[in-house]
Design an enzyme around this catalytic site. Structure first.
Site, PDB file in Angstrom:
ATOM      1  N   ASP A 274      -7.782  -1.761 -38.329  1.00 14.45           N
ATOM      2  CA  ASP A 274      -8.164  -2.259 -36.887  1.00 14.45           C
ATOM      3  C   ASP A 274      -9.223  -3.186 -37.133  1.00 14.45           C
ATOM      4  O   ASP A 274     -10.293  -2.538 -37.330  1.00 14.45           O
ATOM      5  CB  ASP A 274      -7.948  -1.285 -35.879  1.00 14.45           C
ATOM      6  CG  ASP A 274      -8.027  -1.904 -34.406  1.00 14.45           C
ATOM      7  OD1 ASP A 274      -8.022  -3.229 -34.409  1.00 14.45           O
ATOM      8  OD2 ASP A 274      -7.542  -1.214 -33.520  1.00 14.45           O
TER       9      ASP A 274
ATOM     10  N   ASP B  51      -8.888  -9.222 -31.675  1.00 13.44           N
ATOM     11  CA  ASP B  51      -8.622  -7.888 -32.083  1.00 13.44           C
ATOM     12  C   ASP B  51      -7.266  -7.454 -32.629  1.00 13.44           C
ATOM     13  O   ASP B  51      -6.377  -8.003 -32.123  1.00 13.44           O
ATOM     14  CB  ASP B  51      -9.008  -7.075 -30.667  1.00 13.44           C
ATOM     15  CG  ASP B  51      -8.934  -5.402 -30.911  1.00 13.44           C
ATOM     16  OD1 ASP B  51      -8.857  -4.974 -31.995  1.00 13.44           O
ATOM     17  OD2 ASP B  51      -8.883  -4.992 -29.939  1.00 13.44           O
TER      18      ASP B  51
ATOM     19  N   HIS C  23      -5.408  -3.950 -23.917  1.00 12.75           N
ATOM     20  CA  HIS C  23      -6.772  -4.135 -22.924  1.00 12.75           C
ATOM     21  C   HIS C  23      -7.110  -5.593 -22.595  1.00 12.75           C
ATOM     22  O   HIS C  23      -6.939  -6.399 -23.721  1.00 12.75           O
ATOM     23  CB  HIS C  23      -8.040  -3.470 -23.432  1.00 12.75           C
ATOM     24  CG  HIS C  23      -8.139  -3.758 -24.790  1.00 12.75           C
ATOM     25  ND1 HIS C  23      -9.193  -4.491 -25.339  1.00 12.75           N
ATOM     26  CD2 HIS C  23      -7.658  -3.135 -26.059  1.00 12.75           C
ATOM     27  CE1 HIS C  23      -9.171  -4.488 -26.711  1.00 12.75           C
ATOM     28  NE2 HIS C  23      -8.134  -3.605 -27.156  1.00 12.75           N
TER      29      HIS C  23
ATOM     30  N   HIS D  88     -13.185  -3.917 -24.034  1.00 13.77           N
ATOM     31  CA  HIS D  88     -12.333  -3.279 -23.062  1.00 13.77           C
ATOM     32  C   HIS D  88     -12.515  -3.430 -21.512  1.00 13.77           C
ATOM     33  O   HIS D  88     -13.295  -2.821 -20.761  1.00 13.77           O
ATOM     34  CB  HIS D  88     -12.256  -1.854 -23.403  1.00 13.77           C
ATOM     35  CG  HIS D  88     -11.565  -1.562 -24.464  1.00 13.77           C
ATOM     36  ND1 HIS D  88     -10.461  -0.693 -24.656  1.00 13.77           N
ATOM     37  CD2 HIS D  88     -12.160  -1.656 -25.876  1.00 13.77           C
ATOM     38  CE1 HIS D  88      -9.950  -0.656 -25.865  1.00 13.77           C
ATOM     39  NE2 HIS D  88     -11.146  -1.326 -26.504  1.00 13.77           N
TER      40      HIS D  88
ATOM     41  N   GLU E 127      -1.534  -3.495 -28.031  1.00 11.24           N
ATOM     42  CA  GLU E 127      -1.432  -2.537 -29.211  1.00 11.24           C
ATOM     43  C   GLU E 127      -0.872  -1.406 -28.834  1.00 11.24           C
ATOM     44  O   GLU E 127      -1.310  -0.390 -28.878  1.00 11.24           O
ATOM     45  CB  GLU E 127      -3.025  -2.130 -29.608  1.00 11.24           C
ATOM     46  CG  GLU E 127      -3.887  -1.790 -28.525  1.00 11.24           C
ATOM     47  CD  GLU E 127      -5.342  -1.405 -29.074  1.00 11.24           C
ATOM     48  OE1 GLU E 127      -5.411  -0.826 -30.058  1.00 11.24           O
ATOM     49  OE2 GLU E 127      -6.353  -1.924 -28.502  1.00 11.24           O
TER      50      GLU E 127
ATOM     51  N   GLU F  48      -1.113  -4.515 -33.511  1.00  5.67           N
ATOM     52  CA  GLU F  48      -1.988  -5.270 -32.667  1.00  5.67           C
ATOM     53  C   GLU F  48      -2.352  -6.693 -32.719  1.00  5.67           C
ATOM     54  O   GLU F  48      -2.195  -7.156 -33.927  1.00  5.67           O
ATOM     55  CB  GLU F  48      -3.142  -4.751 -32.273  1.00  5.67           C
ATOM     56  CG  GLU F  48      -4.235  -5.117 -31.240  1.00  5.67           C
ATOM     57  CD  GLU F  48      -5.601  -4.340 -31.268  1.00  5.67           C
ATOM     58  OE1 GLU F  48      -5.967  -3.584 -32.030  1.00  5.67           O
ATOM     59  OE2 GLU F  48      -5.860  -4.374 -30.187  1.00  5.67           O
TER      60      GLU F  48
HETATM   61 MN    MN Z   1      -8.001  -3.220 -32.216  1.00  2.35          MN
HETATM   62 MN    MN Z   2      -7.767  -3.516 -29.168  1.00  5.25          MN
END
Ligand code: MN
Ligand code: MN
Length: 296
Positions: A83, A94, A156, A164, A188, A280
């Site tokens: 990630d 992200d 998020h 977030h 995600e 994600e």
């Molecule tokens: Mn992530």
């Molecule tokens: Mn994330």
């Protein structure tokens, strides 16, 4: 959204794609996680960006929030979730992928389920869509593959220097009627053959600054100022502090934590120790447009 903001988000997404491609080359069975993490950090720097958070290299039943410590001996194995967060001037991309290093059919199916869950969510995504509907689409896709989504991990909203922010995006059918608005979101889903919930595990050595305040010790204050300037309110890890200050930095970090200025993230572990896969992407909603910045 201003054009300049949009451009920085796009650029962060492009760099994230390059880092993901690089990570896919270097994540191999038995390679030390510390080596992988350091190489990814270096790649991000070479590409002219900064990490938005420490790369997460979470294995099997650890769903998220594992990053190697400065002296970590663990090696890559099993089902590993990579990630990656990229930021340019606080504008974040992200994105995550999962890879099976055990040549396991079950792992491969879990990875496929997370991907299909993500596709289902992105397909449904748009301004005015109820978030409960997004969750329902994810749950249906993952269950069709014979697994369950992890219910207490969510996508998020993302704002500048705020990973977030605002809305959470569920991965199962809920009665939430809150509607998606223009903005940036990370979607995600996590799939598992376990209970479909995670609990807090061991400390992760990933932190973020939560409170204003100071520490008495001079050196610790120097480390605190470094954290403020380098990471602002975004997550960072003890490995980065060690790289900058050595073992004295780790002691200082402990003092800063004891002064109550940090949030220390726990590792997130599947409740029944089921194997967990993740997929994600980051998506921008702008009028009728949806732009997935981390996918070309
Ligand atoms: Mn992530
Ligand atoms: Mn994330």
């Amino acid at each position: 959204m201003k054009q300049e903001e949009f451009d920085k988000l796009k650029k962060a997404g492009e760099i994230a794609q390059k880092v993901i491609a690089y990570a896919k080359e270097i994540v191999k069975k038995e390679v030390p996680l510390l080596e992988i993490a350091n190489k990814i950090d270096k790649k991000i720097e070479e590409l002219g960006a900064r990490p938005a958070f420490p790369v997460n290299l979470s294995i099997n039943e650890v769903a998220a929030h594992f990053t190697p410590n400065f002296n970590d001996q663990k090696v890559a194995k099993g089902l590993i979730k990579v990630d990656i967060g990229i930021q340019i001037d606080g504008y974040v991309a992200d994105t995550a992928f999962s890879i099976d290093l055990d040549n396991s059919e079950e792992n491969k199916k879990l990875i496929e389920a997370a991907k299909i869950g993500l596709d289902a969510a992105l397909e449904k995504f748009g301004v005015g869509v109820e978030i409960g509907e997004i969750g329902a689409a994810v749950e249906e896709a993952i269950k069709e593959k014979g697994f369950v989504p992890v219910r207490n991990l969510t996508g998020h909203q993302i704002k500048r220097f705020d990973l977030h922010a605002g809305m959470s995006i569920p991965s199962y059918a809920t009665s939430q009627t809150e509607k998606l608005e223009e903005g940036v979101y990370a979607v995600e889903p996590f799939s598992t053959n376990g209970a479909g919930r995670v609990r807090d595990g061991n400390p992760s050595n990933i932190y973020h600054l939560t409170n204003e305040g100071n520490v008495r010790d001079n050196f610790a204050r120097k480390v605190l100022n470094f954290i403020k300037e380098e990471y602002s309110s975004l997550p960072f890890c003890s490995r980065w502090i060690y790289n900058e200050f050595g073992s004295k930095g780790i002691l200082a970090l402990r003092q800063i934590e004891q002064a109550g200025l940090l949030h220390h993230y726990p590792q997130l572990v599947e409740m029944n120790r089921g194997i967990v896969a993740q997929a994600e992407h980051t998506i921008i909603l702008k009028g009728n447009e949806k732009i997935i910045t981390t996918k070309n």
